[in-house]
Scaffold this active site. Structure first.
Site, PDB file in Angstrom:
ATOM      1  N   HIS A  82       0.769  -1.163   0.280  1.00 41.88           N
ATOM      2  CA  HIS A  82       0.096   0.043  -0.371  1.00 41.88           C
ATOM      3  C   HIS A  82       1.003   1.519  -0.160  1.00 41.88           C
ATOM      4  CE1 HIS A  82      -4.382   1.731   0.610  1.00 41.88           C
ATOM      5  NE2 HIS A  82      -3.490   2.942   1.265  1.00 41.88           N
ATOM      6  N   ASP A 161     -14.349   3.835   6.354  1.00 42.24           N
ATOM      7  CA  ASP A 161     -13.280   4.389   5.975  1.00 42.24           C
ATOM      8  C   ASP A 161     -13.679   4.646   4.740  1.00 42.24           C
ATOM      9  OD1 ASP A 161     -10.152   4.814   5.376  1.00 42.24           O
ATOM     10  OD2 ASP A 161     -10.557   3.753   3.779  1.00 42.24           O
ATOM     11  N   ARG A 168     -13.174  12.812   4.222  1.00 40.51           N
ATOM     12  CA  ARG A 168     -11.567  13.793   4.018  1.00 40.51           C
ATOM     13  C   ARG A 168     -11.002  14.390   3.530  1.00 40.51           C
ATOM     14  NH1 ARG A 168      -7.751   9.236   5.797  1.00 40.51           N
ATOM     15  NH2 ARG A 168      -6.411  10.681   5.847  1.00 40.51           N
ATOM     16  N   SER A 183      -6.712   4.702   8.470  1.00 35.89           N
ATOM     17  CA  SER A 183      -6.809   4.555   7.074  1.00 35.89           C
ATOM     18  C   SER A 183      -6.365   3.010   6.644  1.00 35.89           C
ATOM     19  CB  SER A 183      -7.949   5.560   6.639  1.00 35.89           C
ATOM     20  OG  SER A 183      -7.470   5.478   4.999  1.00 35.89           O
ATOM     21  N   LYS A 187      -8.006  -1.083   6.172  1.00 31.76           N
ATOM     22  CA  LYS A 187      -7.584  -1.837   5.305  1.00 31.76           C
ATOM     23  C   LYS A 187      -7.093  -3.063   5.054  1.00 31.76           C
ATOM     24  CE  LYS A 187      -7.442   2.421   2.756  1.00 31.76           C
ATOM     25  NZ  LYS A 187      -7.753   3.353   2.052  1.00 31.76           N
TER      26      LYS A 187
HETATM   27  N1  URA Z   1      -4.463   6.505   1.915  1.00 31.67           N
HETATM   28  C1  URA Z   1      -4.501   5.611   2.444  1.00 31.67           C
HETATM   29  O1  URA Z   1      -5.467   4.789   2.308  1.00 31.67           O
HETATM   30  N2  URA Z   1      -5.631   6.611   3.240  1.00 31.67           N
HETATM   31  C2  URA Z   1      -5.106   8.165   2.980  1.00 31.67           C
HETATM   32  O2  URA Z   1      -6.181   8.200   4.635  1.00 31.67           O
HETATM   33  C3  URA Z   1      -4.242   8.690   3.230  1.00 31.67           C
HETATM   34  C4  URA Z   1      -4.177   7.333   1.997  1.00 31.67           C
END
Ligand code: URA
Length: 435
Positions: A82, A161, A168, A183, A187
């Site tokens: 990620h 999220d 956000r 966040s 995930k």
């Molecule tokens: N990437 C994410 O998955 N969440 C965030 O809040 C910022 C970047």
């Protein structure tokens, strides 16, 4: 319990309990707590922060807000990757097939663009017919079959999220360490991978502008991962200028394909190999980073990773011929030059400005409801360290038409560049590793 009391407590710098966070997240998901209260809370968190315990509790409240994927039917160690979000970051499109071609199963869930940064799902959807939604059974079968699937978050995964991320994005509350850490990790935890490699961006195009904040973010995420039994490693990489040259969905797919042909930009190729090496080691296919690197270079330069990309695109409904024929990607009708207003060496490029420039052309979302134009974007012609003469081209804009707002974007791109009379070396790409 009342949302207003929780907002008040955080606004005044208090630490929220597990119950309070779970009340807030559940209430928001069920529609009992409105957007405006969550916005106020997110802004309070932005200014007041959260401690490690609050961050872990928020992460778990979000991970548990929807379905959690059980990847156990997939054979082998599943490693996810990620990025915290950058400009021109198309690494997942390269790393997915590259790592899968080494025999590590990649069962990846990706996101859409956020703020000035792009998202893998939007990029993949630039390929006509590409399906980013698969059923759980299709997803698992595809990974078992070809070793790779990349999808958007499924219908009911981390709905908290999903809602909060979009909120956000339009309330200027993205750049908060606990909000980003929870966040990302919610995930990753819900998506079920055994091990996680994080690409934490730092610099002008990242949500975290300083190395210090990026290291704090990396540590916060590695701590959460370790606590829930998922091996997690974080690389901190430079985002003081865009990664590669292309910014914009189809343009980035094209650059990812060039990279899989072994002809990608050096920075992009280097970062992909570094992240992939960690994934291959965590996935148990190599005993050391050096061994993994050698294996990955073989897969990249032999064409094996490109072949995997084709199989992957076909499996998800796209046309694999796109890998050999860029004209199959959406094309903008007009390409405009952005001339340099100065002579000199490029000293810095404000990556965030370029991300915003691409967004203003239509490559990203200005509001939750915006529709993306896959064809448009910016392709840099000069990066840090390059020499340019006044009037020579800094970047090319791929646009629908030449109008006043495109002229504004040209000025924005020009002002994103600064120059030096002396030669300049770009800052190192890979800054540190947190495990
Ligand atoms: N990437 C994410 O998955 N969440 C965030 O809040 C910022 C970047």
């Amino acid at each position: 319990m009342r949302a207003v009391d929780i907002i008040h407590k955080k606004r005044n710098g208090g630490a929220l309990s597990k119950d309070e966070l779970s009340f807030l997240i559940k209430g928001y998901c069920q529609g009992d707590i409105p957007d405006y209260q969550l916005s106020a809370w997110a802004m309070a968190v932005f200014f007041r922060g959260m401690n490690a315990e609050e961050t872990a509790n928020l992460t778990m409240a979000m991970a548990e807000s929807g379905d959690q994927v059980d990847l156990s039917p997939i054979h082998g160690i599943k490693v996810d990757k990620h990025s915290t979000g950058g400009v021109g970051d198309k690494t997942s499109l390269i790393i997915g097939p590259l790592v899968a071609s080494c025999g590590v199963p990649v069962a990846k869930m990706s996101g859409r663009g956020l703020g000035h940064t792009g998202g893998t799902i939007d990029k993949m959807e630039a390929m006509a017919g590409f399906r980013t939604e698969l059923t759980r059974d299709e997803f698992i079968a595809q990974v078992n079959d070809i070793g790779l699937a990349i999808v958007g978050q499924s219908g009911n995964m981390t709905p908290a999220d999903k809602k909060l991320y979009a909120l956000r994005d339009v309330t200027a509350t993205v750049e908060s360490i606990p909000l980003i850490a929870s966040s990302v990790m919610s995930k990753k935890i819900a998506a079920g991978a055994d091990a996680i490699v994080l690409d934490v961006k730092t610099g002008s195009g990242a949500f975290m502008k300083t190395l210090e904040d990026s290291e704090k973010l990396a540590k916060a995420m590695v701590e959460i991962g370790t606590e829930v039994g998922r091996q997690t490693a974080a690389l901190i990489s430079d985002m003081d200028q865009p990664l590669g040259y292309a910014i914009g969905n189809a343009l980035e797919v094209q650059e990812a394909i060039d990279t899989l042909h072994g002809k990608g930009p050096e920075d992009l190729t280097t970062l992909c190999l570094a992240l992939s090496s960690h994934m291959v080691v965590l996935g148990g296919r190599a005993g050391s980073l050096a061994e993994a690197d050698a294996m990955l270079r073989d897969r990249l330069y032999s064409g094996a990773a490109l072949e995997k990309f084709k199989v992957f695109v076909a499996a998800q409904g796209g046309n694999p011929a796109v890998a050999d024929d860029p004209s199959l990607l959406p094309q903008a009708p007009l390409v405009l030059e952005v001339p340099s207003e100065a002579d000199g060496y490029v000293a810095a490029i404000q990556a965030e400005e370029l991300g915003l420039a691409a967004m203003l052309l239509g490559a990203g979302r200005a509001t939750k409801e915006s529709v993306i134009d896959y064809a448009v974007g910016v392709v840099l012609q000069r990066k840090v360290g390059d020499h340019v003469r006044k009037g020579e081209t800094l970047a090319l804009l791929h646009v629908r038409e030449d109008n006043a707002s495109v002229r504004d974007v040209i000025r924005r791109v020009q002002s994103a560049y600064t120059f030096s009379g002396e030669p300049v070396s770009p800052s190192p790409l890979l800054l540190s590793v947190v495990t």
